[in-house]
Design an enzyme around this catalytic site. Sequence first.
Site, mmCIF file in Angstrom:
data_model
loop_
_atom_site.group_PDB
_atom_site.id
_atom_site.type_symbol
_atom_site.label_atom_id
_atom_site.label_comp_id
_atom_site.label_asym_id
_atom_site.label_seq_id
_atom_site.Cartn_x
_atom_site.Cartn_y
_atom_site.Cartn_z
ATOM 1 N N GLU A 55 31.057 -11.225 -0.635
ATOM 2 C CA GLU A 55 31.086 -9.815 -1.048
ATOM 3 C C GLU A 55 32.034 -9.013 -0.160
ATOM 4 O O GLU A 55 32.744 -8.122 -0.639
ATOM 5 C CB GLU A 55 29.677 -9.224 -0.993
ATOM 6 C CG GLU A 55 28.777 -9.791 -2.085
ATOM 7 C CD GLU A 55 27.350 -9.282 -1.986
ATOM 8 O OE1 GLU A 55 26.771 -9.364 -0.887
ATOM 9 O OE2 GLU A 55 26.822 -8.795 -2.996
ATOM 10 N N GLU A 64 22.551 -16.184 -3.343
ATOM 11 C CA GLU A 64 21.372 -15.333 -3.102
ATOM 12 C C GLU A 64 20.152 -15.740 -3.920
ATOM 13 O O GLU A 64 19.022 -15.694 -3.424
ATOM 14 C CB GLU A 64 21.719 -13.869 -3.388
ATOM 15 C CG GLU A 64 22.503 -13.179 -2.273
ATOM 16 C CD GLU A 64 24.000 -13.347 -2.404
ATOM 17 O OE1 GLU A 64 24.448 -14.254 -3.146
ATOM 18 O OE2 GLU A 64 24.738 -12.587 -1.763
HETATM 19 N N1 3HC Z 1 21.069 -15.586 8.267
HETATM 20 C C1 3HC Z 1 20.500 -15.935 9.440
HETATM 21 N N2 3HC Z 1 20.622 -17.159 9.993
HETATM 22 C C2 3HC Z 1 21.337 -18.051 9.318
HETATM 23 C C3 3HC Z 1 21.934 -17.775 8.084
HETATM 24 C C4 3HC Z 1 21.796 -16.466 7.559
HETATM 25 N N3 3HC Z 1 22.363 -16.093 6.419
HETATM 26 N N4 3HC Z 1 22.572 -18.874 7.647
HETATM 27 C C5 3HC Z 1 22.391 -19.809 8.586
HETATM 28 N N5 3HC Z 1 21.642 -19.317 9.589
HETATM 29 C C6 3HC Z 1 21.249 -20.004 10.818
HETATM 30 C C7 3HC Z 1 20.346 -21.188 10.535
HETATM 31 O O1 3HC Z 1 19.003 -20.798 10.478
HETATM 32 C C8 3HC Z 1 20.653 -22.083 11.703
HETATM 33 O O2 3HC Z 1 19.949 -21.554 12.795
HETATM 34 P P1 3HC Z 1 19.336 -22.558 13.896
HETATM 35 O O3 3HC Z 1 20.517 -23.284 14.467
HETATM 36 O O4 3HC Z 1 18.642 -21.645 14.823
HETATM 37 O O5 3HC Z 1 18.422 -23.458 13.116
HETATM 38 C C9 3HC Z 1 22.126 -21.823 11.977
HETATM 39 O O6 3HC Z 1 22.432 -20.566 11.375
HETATM 40 C C10 3HC Z 1 23.056 -22.865 11.392
HETATM 41 O O7 3HC Z 1 22.724 -23.040 10.022
HETATM 42 P P2 3HC Z 1 22.640 -24.497 9.372
HETATM 43 O O8 3HC Z 1 21.844 -25.382 10.252
HETATM 44 O O9 3HC Z 1 22.202 -24.290 7.984
HETATM 45 O O10 3HC Z 1 24.158 -24.943 9.460
HETATM 46 P P3 3HC Z 1 25.019 -25.751 8.415
HETATM 47 O O11 3HC Z 1 26.350 -25.880 9.007
HETATM 48 O O12 3HC Z 1 24.286 -26.968 7.983
HETATM 49 O O13 3HC Z 1 25.124 -24.808 7.128
HETATM 50 C C11 3HC Z 1 25.515 -22.782 5.907
HETATM 51 C C12 3HC Z 1 25.808 -23.584 7.201
HETATM 52 C C13 3HC Z 1 26.130 -23.510 4.706
HETATM 53 C C14 3HC Z 1 26.139 -21.431 6.091
HETATM 54 C C15 3HC Z 1 23.982 -22.676 5.720
HETATM 55 O O14 3HC Z 1 23.418 -22.205 6.921
HETATM 56 C C16 3HC Z 1 23.568 -21.723 4.637
HETATM 57 O O15 3HC Z 1 23.570 -22.076 3.484
HETATM 58 N N6 3HC Z 1 23.192 -20.497 5.033
HETATM 59 C C17 3HC Z 1 22.679 -19.521 4.088
HETATM 60 C C18 3HC Z 1 23.798 -18.897 3.315
HETATM 61 C C19 3HC Z 1 23.260 -17.827 2.412
HETATM 62 O O16 3HC Z 1 22.273 -18.000 1.729
HETATM 63 N N7 3HC Z 1 23.944 -16.672 2.407
HETATM 64 C C20 3HC Z 1 23.486 -15.557 1.632
HETATM 65 C C21 3HC Z 1 22.557 -14.732 2.472
HETATM 66 S S1 3HC Z 1 21.824 -13.420 1.589
HETATM 67 C C22 3HC Z 1 23.041 -12.253 1.475
HETATM 68 O O17 3HC Z 1 24.132 -12.469 1.902
HETATM 69 C C23 3HC Z 1 22.635 -10.980 0.840
HETATM 70 C C24 3HC Z 1 23.800 -10.126 0.519
HETATM 71 O O18 3HC Z 1 24.115 -10.270 -0.844
HETATM 72 C C25 3HC Z 1 23.473 -8.682 0.793
#
Ligand code: 3HC
Length: 693
Positions: A106, A126
């Site tokens: 976004e 999301e």
């Molecule tokens: N918020 C907070 N913490 C997050 C996060 C997020 N969005 N995404 C990842 N983390 C944290 C994880 O909990 C993890 O923490 P830890 O080491 O303490 O366990 C650390 O970051 C690393 O994450 P992964 O172990 O998952 O690392 P990978 O490299 O395997 O994956 C990733 C990276 C593909 C970015 C995966 O973390 C992921 O899919 N994250 C979520 C992405 C997501 O859903 N984004 C949308 C969020 S909602 C949003 O953006 C709303 C908006 O529209 C307003």
Amino acid sequence: MSELVTCTKDGDVSIVTINNPPINASSQAVREKLKAALAQLRNAADIKAVMLCCAGRTFMAGADIREFDLPEIPAPDPNEIHALLESMQVPVVAVMHGTVLGGGLELGLACHYRVALASTEMGLPEVKLGILPGGGGTQRLPRLVGFTKALDMIVTGKSMSAANALDIGLVDALFDGDLHAQTLEYCRSIAGSDCASRVLGRLPVELSATDKLVLEERVNKLPSTEKGGNAARAAAKSTEKAGSLPFAEGLKYERQAFIDCRNTNESKALRHVFFAEREAARIPNLPRDLGLRTIQSVGIVGAGTMGTGIAMSFANAGFPVVLQDLSPQTLSRADEIIDSTYQGSAAKNRITPEQAQHRAGLITTTEDDMQLSSCDLIIEAVFENFDIKKAIFKRLGQIAKPGAILASNTSSLDVNVLAQCSGRAADVLGMHFFSPANIMRLLEVVRCDQTAPEVLATIMHLAKRIGKVPVVSGVCFGFIGNRMLEGYLREAEFLLLEGATPGFIDKALEDYGMAMGPCRMIDMAGVDVASKVVLEQKKSGNLPDDDTYRVVVQKLHEQGRFGQKTSSGYYRYEGRTPVEDSEALTLFSDLAQQHGITQRTDISAQEVVERCLYPLIAEGYRILEEGIAYRSGDIDTVWLHGYGFPAYRGGPMFYATTIGESNVVASMQRYAKNTGNTSGYWSVPASLSKGAN
Ligand code: 3HC
């Protein structure tokens, strides 16, 4: 700690860099700093373009999900930042790499241009968290790539490659190599261009008749609001608003829908699942400097269904595997299964023919167990016979090289005993794969009394490398998952005896959200297999010595109704379709009569769900009390990935907290009274009672 947002310059290009490891999540502090940096840049007279970058392994991968638990998401709102970006007088270029997700994409959409490394993945995931994009995603994306493509990305939450993103116009240029230098050059080529015309909010979007049809079809296929479809439905509706509301109003609509979604049980559950899965991989109290053992090759003893599936799991991740079995017939069948599985995957374009050949080539089948001696990890996966397993562990203790890790895939036997047999208990643990092992993601890693900490840590790390979701369990009957399953199956059987049909029971639990009801599940796994486990475990004293206990599965077994493989079990099968079978129903009512159980016609779907799930949940509490699982989230992770528990309910332990532990206790006490059971089936664990007060 380095600055969260920095602003530097290269000639007349300003470079704004977000640095919030590990994934540059948009936290309140990041938004605050970014807003301040952009506000300052708006007045800078000496710049011709702005590069918006992120440090480390990825561009922003989304909003900070932890903030969603706060009563209010703290200001500034991402839309304020996006408005600032769109109002810049010089072009702003989003410089993307890694995984550009959610709020990250976004942010990119609010820039005038988007460039990316060719390896970048991007998406709006999301809905997988039970929310919808809340920073303009549903309003800007349709304006950029067209309604249908945007709808697809938003409703499925699936990511796409940078190459596909370029194809649909989501990014303007792809670079290989030095992203920074190439973007600088790109900035200079667009300097002075009319950036106002690139503001997506100003572009028109109209839904064609086809778009409307696609929307209707898509929405019709979504699960209902109650069954995990709330977010996807809200996301589709918000995307539709891009075509019917002015941009500013569309943004407001979207933000409100986002806020509403974050407060639903669906979203709370899915967020719990997200963090629980990651937490499960962590072993408490490990020394920080613990070195891991090196695993480069894997040996497997037993080339049956499990052994073969496990072998493919490792070959898929590039590990050479020795698959050993004493029976040449079993080995040649394993070879056939391996070849046909990989060829099937290639035919479905899941992998290339070269990958299929390479993976199959990584697995060597042999009768000679000495070929296991050079492997870094050896997994025993023979059928559940304790004496044979003990002998194998004794032999592995002698032939495995020093430092090799020895694991058992047993689902029910005492791994501590196997560890003792090996003569090197510190090297031994359990690796309980779920069938089919090359597909199912759950891996219960069983910590024995003497397992060395670095052995446990090595296997947890390795599990992730082969794409599994690992959860640590202590040694006990059935470990976490199968131990909890027992109470669930017990009640399903009692309900059959009391007059509910397999179809009624399965439908009630499938309507609740389970991927498959208990009767279909046992028919698929094999009534013979399930019945043998009951017999063995009764003998070992792990299950109640009660005439009626799991009598149904044993009777079906006795009658040769082994499930799908014999076309009859709890059901009769027409092909693979289960059909209610009067013979089976008679068998259940005869058994009921024999055991003095009165059949009734007033069993409701709610009773089925509560009677099957509450004993399962109660067992989860006991497992925590005994320290078999570290955390309740670990138990949820087991059930989501191993038993088809619906993610939108968060797992059984999370579900108990959403309906209220006191309600679970009250219902258990009611069923104890109604069923008149005196064998302690409905006893309430102390921690559950405590939670209920
Ligand atoms: N918020 C907070 N913490 C997050 C996060 C997020 N969005 N995404 C990842 N983390 C944290 C994880 O909990 C993890 O923490 P830890 O080491 O303490 O366990 C650390 O970051 C690393 O994450 P992964 O172990 O998952 O690392 P990978 O490299 O395997 O994956 C990733 C990276 C593909 C970015 C995966 O973390 C992921 O899919 N994250 C979520 C992405 C997501 O859903 N984004 C949308 C969020 S909602 C949003 O953006 C709303 C908006 O529209 C307003």
